[in-house]
Write a protein that holds these residues in place. Structure first.
Motif, PDB file in Angstrom:
ATOM      1  N   TRP A   1      -7.974  10.295   1.851  1.00 21.39           N
ATOM      2  CA  TRP A   1      -6.773  10.292   1.510  1.00 21.39           C
ATOM      3  C   TRP A   1      -5.724  11.365   0.626  1.00 21.39           C
ATOM      4  O   TRP A   1      -5.020  12.072   0.756  1.00 21.39           O
TER       5      TRP A   1
ATOM      6  N   PRO B   1      -9.490   5.739   1.183  1.00 24.67           N
ATOM      7  CA  PRO B   1      -8.655   6.739   0.449  1.00 24.67           C
ATOM      8  C   PRO B   1      -8.610   7.863  -0.103  1.00 24.67           C
ATOM      9  O   PRO B   1      -7.472   8.154  -0.154  1.00 24.67           O
TER      10      PRO B   1
ATOM     11  N   PHE C   1      -6.703   0.057   3.976  1.00 24.19           N
ATOM     12  CA  PHE C   1      -6.363   1.622   4.115  1.00 24.19           C
ATOM     13  C   PHE C   1      -6.380   2.014   5.109  1.00 24.19           C
ATOM     14  O   PHE C   1      -6.431   2.644   5.697  1.00 24.19           O
TER      15      PHE C   1
ATOM     16  N   TYR D   1       1.115  -0.876  -0.161  1.00 24.42           N
ATOM     17  CA  TYR D   1      -0.201   0.146   0.340  1.00 24.42           C
ATOM     18  C   TYR D   1       0.601   1.196  -0.500  1.00 24.42           C
ATOM     19  O   TYR D   1       0.674   2.043  -0.540  1.00 24.42           O
TER      20      TYR D   1
ATOM     21  N   ARG E   1       0.177   4.499  -2.758  1.00 23.98           N
ATOM     22  CA  ARG E   1       0.088   5.725  -1.950  1.00 23.98           C
ATOM     23  C   ARG E   1       1.225   7.198  -2.833  1.00 23.98           C
ATOM     24  O   ARG E   1       1.209   7.760  -3.151  1.00 23.98           O
TER      25      ARG E   1
ATOM     26  N   THR F   1      -3.688   3.130   7.513  1.00 21.83           N
ATOM     27  CA  THR F   1      -3.753   4.993   7.467  1.00 21.83           C
ATOM     28  C   THR F   1      -4.760   5.964   8.595  1.00 21.83           C
ATOM     29  O   THR F   1      -4.148   7.045   8.839  1.00 21.83           O
TER      30      THR F   1
END
Length: 316
Positions: free
Chosen positions: A258, A255, A247, A212, A216, A251
């Motif tokens: 982000w 998604p 995700f 991931y 990113r 994080t």
């Protein structure tokens, strides 16, 4: 040329090594950093730290009268031991003079003892949130965040979140470009929201993080293009549903949250470092139109792109 921002790191008995070391690293004196750093204690001399360490500090509480920002690292047994009365008084005096006070982890207990957090939000390490709430019931303790920014009073969860807090302060003082520069120097993630959870409910498989991270990086290189969850999942070689679920665990963001943050950060950097018109910046950042950029800027940062640019032009 304006003088450097003065940062004092206040080392109390039992201070935790990481909590002391992170602000000392972030705000260290170097040509790229507009900060001046001093590490102090209640008095000059040796301060016993946590984990069997000790700190040799060259100055005492008088340093707080010099500082623009006072960092208060966490220390051992905060719920049982009151901070010295002279520390509480010095912190109050520093704040009254206009200094910004920022507590790391259990340093929140020393900040709470001043009474300045009464009626405000604050956080500390998750292990101590109940103790902080019980000891200082007037504080609105938030145990589910990495850090809290209440203007001139800040607090963080401790451990690695000390770095998130310090990068947030750099970003607040001098913009996203310098904050990203510091993050690169320290090999750290350039942005984690203060609202991110202190810990995830279950572990993330090791290969997932690497995979991931690559996705990113790909997204950061394509922010000027349309990006969907399906695009991200395709790059990660998993289904959109699986990608979205993991995700968030990895994080703290969905998604598309982000991606939006990354686009706003790119717009911030372009506003700081270029004279491009708003419409072009919006296009470069993948936000479409100037109106869309203004909308997201207001939602995320509480200001307009034009005012943000003026702020950093004035600070140049």
């Amino acid at each position: 040329m304006s003088r450097s921002h003065r940062v004092a790191v206040l080392v109390l008995d039992g201070a935790k090594p990481l909590d002391v070391g992170v602000p000392a690293q972030v705000f260290s004196a170097r040509p790229s950093m507009p900060y001046e750093l001093r590490v102090c204690g209640v008095a000059a001399g040796v301060v016993a730290g946590g984990e069997g360490l000790a700190y040799q500090v060259s100055s005492g509480l008088e340093t707080l009268g010099w500082a623009d920002t006072v960092m208060i690292p966490g220390y051992r047994t905060p719920a049982e031991v009151d901070p010295p009365a002279e520390v509480v008084e010095a912190l109050r005096d520093a704040h009254a003079r206009g200094a910004r006070l920022a507590a790391i982890s259990t340093g929140a207990f020393a900040l709470a003892a001043t009474g300045l957090l009464d009626g405000r939000r604050a956080t500390t390490h998750w292990h101590y949130t109940q103790a902080l709430r019980a000891r200082y019931p007037r504080i609105r303790v938030d145990e589910n965040v990495l850090f809290v920014d209440e203007g001139s009073l800040l607090s963080s969860a401790g451990g690695a979140s000390a770095l998130d807090l310090c990068l947030h302060l750099v970003r607040r003082d001098h913009g996203v470009a310098l904050s990203n520069h510091v993050a690169r120097r320290l090999v750290a993630a350039p942005y984690r929201s203060g609202g991110q959870a202190q810990f995830v409910p279950r572990s993330v498989p090791e290969p997932l993080g690497e995979l991931y991270a690559s996705t990113r990086e790909w997204a950061l290189a394509h922010l000027d293009e349309p990006i969907t969850v399906a695009d991200l999942a395709r790059h990660a070689r998993v289904s959109p549903r699986t990608f979205s679920r993991h995700f968030v665990e990895d994080t703290g963001y969905t998604p598309m949250q982000w991606v939006l943050r990354a686009r706003v950060d790119l717009a911030r950097e372009l506003l700081e470092s270029s004279e491009l018109p708003i419409e072009q910046i919006a296009a470069h950042a993948g936000l479409g139109t100037g109106a869309n950029l203004r909308l997201h800027f207001q939602r995320v940062l509480g200001t307009s792109p034009s005012e943000y640019r003026r702020t950093f032009t004035r600070g140049a």
